[in-house]
Design an enzyme around this catalytic site. Sequence first.
Site, short mmCIF file in Angstrom:
data_model
loop_
_atom_site.label_atom_id
_atom_site.label_comp_id
_atom_site.label_asym_id
_atom_site.label_seq_id
_atom_site.Cartn_x
_atom_site.Cartn_y
_atom_site.Cartn_z
N CYS A 403 75.20 -12.71 35.82
CA CYS A 403 75.29 -13.46 34.57
C CYS A 403 74.23 -13.03 33.56
CB CYS A 403 75.12 -14.96 34.84
SG CYS A 403 76.51 -15.76 35.67
N MET A 404 73.06 -12.63 34.07
CA MET A 404 71.93 -12.32 33.19
C MET A 404 71.95 -10.88 32.66
SD MET A 404 68.66 -14.23 34.92
CE MET A 404 68.65 -13.18 36.39
#
Length: 416
Positions: A403-404
């Site tokens: 996600c990052m």
Amino acid sequence: MNEANKPIHVFSEIGDLKTVLLKRPGREVENLTPDIMDRLLLDDIPHLPVIQKEHDQFADVLRENGVEVLYLEKLSAEAIDASGNKEAFVEAMLDESHVQSESVYAALKEYLLSMNTYDMVESMMAGVRKKEIEVESKRLADISDRKHYPFYMDPMPNLYFTRDPGASIGNGMTINNMTFEARKRETLFLETIMKHHPRFKDSAVEIYRDRNETTSMEGGDELVLNDKVLAVGISQRTEARAIEDLAHELFKKHTTFEKVLAIKIPNVRAMMHLDTVFTMIDHNKFTIHPGILELDGSIDTYTLEKSLDSDELKITHQTDLEKVLKEALGVEEIELIQCGGGDAIAAPREQWNDGSNTLAIAPGVVVTYDRNHVSNGLMREKGIKVIEIESSELSRGRGGPRCMSMPLVRKDIEDN
């Protein structure tokens, strides 16, 4: 499909990661209060010094493994300056921040334009508090509002999840219309980078979807399985109609992609994107959260292909995910490694802390959160090299290493 000189080049989930886009958490995460967390899509308030330390460690791990790390905030400032029209960007951001009062609009515009561009971008991302500027107005709404809600512009605390505003697919990108109002402004930065940054603007980056689409899609649902197969989650944040539109666009533009697998996952906060429950970690290995499967192990999966005799899509419905993946990837065996080992306690606990949200930086090499020790141990047993990062504060945002990170360039599988 050589990636040389191409600013966007992603034809798999597992090819050696060469360039990635991150956003270092900033004041926006400290501008959260319990009253606005839910509306701004966060479940907790991270401690800024610690989340920055953990994020810096994440970036260092990537660099140590040969990855070029770019930062959203820096590219955005450079792109705005390169556009030659800083004022236009400020006005677009104010318009999309729904600033209704003319007095507040004028004061915010003057305040933001008074800064150098990098500081201005960071202030926009952090949110502008009412105590930061003076607004001269005799309107009752302007006067009374100052005593209640603390912001003239909301913070954007989800920005460190750079995966979602867009997705690199082949040599192109989707710039997404995000589902919730709290995140829609994020894509203004990505759009500006693609249009104006010298690294991207003259490189013929194909935009398959732009932020003005009427249907919603988010990058956490978009997985590039290989140069012919894309998987997209039908989820809380991505509509089925958006997946059809993307498939039409990929086929119309004669990309290398021949199939789009639409995988239906539960429409719940804990499983907001496909990559929170399913990621690819090697040529035939995946992590999966057992909670997305029915009791008989089935899951609704739709294969979208170009019809040979019309402009309509050919759509095939199946429920055996392993069979679908074998056929799509051309492999004899598929290993689905269950988050938490499928244990009734470990599986949902580790999935909540993104045990299935792995970032592959090479075939069979992944970055994960250290807290998900059961899932990490199982991957190691399957021959996967697991690089753990600290996660006490990063995990509060409900997103893991995948996600990052927004991969911009990966080596092609045949080059690994």
